[in-house]
Design a protein around this motif. Structure first.
Motif, PDB file in Angstrom:
ATOM      1  N   ASP A  12       0.834  -1.201   0.000  1.00  0.00           N
ATOM      2  CA  ASP A  12       0.000   0.000   0.000  1.00  0.00           C
ATOM      3  C   ASP A  12       0.869   1.251   0.000  1.00  0.00           C
ATOM      4  O   ASP A  12       1.896   1.309   0.697  1.00  0.00           O
ATOM      5  N   HIS A  13       0.446   2.252  -0.758  1.00  0.00           N
ATOM      6  CA  HIS A  13       1.112   3.555  -0.740  1.00  0.00           C
ATOM      7  C   HIS A  13       0.987   4.129   0.663  1.00  0.00           C
ATOM      8  O   HIS A  13      -0.065   4.031   1.300  1.00  0.00           O
ATOM      9  N   ASP A  14       2.092   4.715   1.181  1.00  0.00           N
ATOM     10  CA  ASP A  14       2.052   5.378   2.476  1.00  0.00           C
ATOM     11  C   ASP A  14       3.019   6.563   2.452  1.00  0.00           C
ATOM     12  O   ASP A  14       3.585   6.888   1.406  1.00  0.00           O
ATOM     13  N   THR A  96      -0.419   4.665  -5.612  1.00  0.00           N
ATOM     14  CA  THR A  96      -1.497   3.767  -5.211  1.00  0.00           C
ATOM     15  C   THR A  96      -0.917   2.419  -4.818  1.00  0.00           C
ATOM     16  O   THR A  96       0.275   2.161  -5.007  1.00  0.00           O
ATOM     17  N   ARG A  97      -1.755   1.557  -4.337  1.00  0.00           N
ATOM     18  CA  ARG A  97      -1.373   0.188  -3.980  1.00  0.00           C
ATOM     19  C   ARG A  97      -0.851  -0.542  -5.217  1.00  0.00           C
ATOM     20  O   ARG A  97      -1.376  -0.358  -6.315  1.00  0.00           O
ATOM     21  N   GLY A 145      -1.160  -5.569   2.213  1.00  0.00           N
ATOM     22  CA  GLY A 145      -0.553  -4.301   1.838  1.00  0.00           C
ATOM     23  C   GLY A 145       0.305  -3.701   2.926  1.00  0.00           C
ATOM     24  O   GLY A 145       0.899  -2.645   2.743  1.00  0.00           O
ATOM     25  N   GLU A 146       0.397  -4.361   4.066  1.00  0.00           N
ATOM     26  CA  GLU A 146       1.138  -3.844   5.214  1.00  0.00           C
ATOM     27  C   GLU A 146       2.500  -4.520   5.336  1.00  0.00           C
ATOM     28  O   GLU A 146       2.705  -5.618   4.833  1.00  0.00           O
TER      29      GLU A 146
END
Length: 149
Positions: A12-14, A96-97, A145-146
């Motif tokens: 995931d985008h962060d 984005t993811r 996604g983490e």
């Protein structure tokens, strides 16, 4: 224990290590990051900029990697400039993811990539680590996604 390594990992985008993950205008997936070899003893380690490209389905296409020498001696401005240039090379992007396959490539005498690590004992699980530097570690469920740092 998981039966084997994943075929795909979600990222995931962060605003931290996955700040620059997403898709290019033509749908390819990308991951721009700053891997490193830690310094141990007399070894000063290495600093890098890496842009990993994947097709629309998440299959690895290529790695564009720049080296900047040891953290203590590197030209930080040159690294920042190279990072920005790698991002600009991608053209218009959407952060984005992404969902990509594990991979590895050897450059500068170092292995780079999202590398599966088998369980060390029956109570352990599969991991996929971002190398070099092991600064992102993924574990099941692979679609979460983490990551751990």
């Amino acid at each position: 224990m998981e039966p084997g390594p994943p075929s795909r990992i979600a990222i995931d985008h962060d605003d931290y290590h996955a700040e620059h993950v997403g898709r290019t205008a033509d749908g390819r997936q990308f991951f721009l990051t700053t891997p490193f070899e830690p310094a141990y003893g007399n070894d000063e380690g290495q600093e890098f900029v890496a842009c990993y490209l994947f097709d629309t389905e998440g299959r690895f296409l290529e790695a564009r990697i720049d080296t900047f020498g040891s953290r203590a001696l590197m030209d930080r401005e040159a690294r920042r400039t190279a990072y920005e240039a790698r991002l600009a090379e991608l053209g218009e992007v959407t952060f984005t993811r992404i969902e990509v396959e594990p991979f590895s490539v050897d450059r500068f005498g170092t292995t780079f990539g999202l590398i599966p690590r088998a369980p060390e004992d029956d109570d352990d699980t599969w991991w996929v680590t971002l190398e070099p530097g092991d600064y992102m570690a993924f574990s099941p469920p692979w679609d979460s996604g983490e990551y751990d740092t």
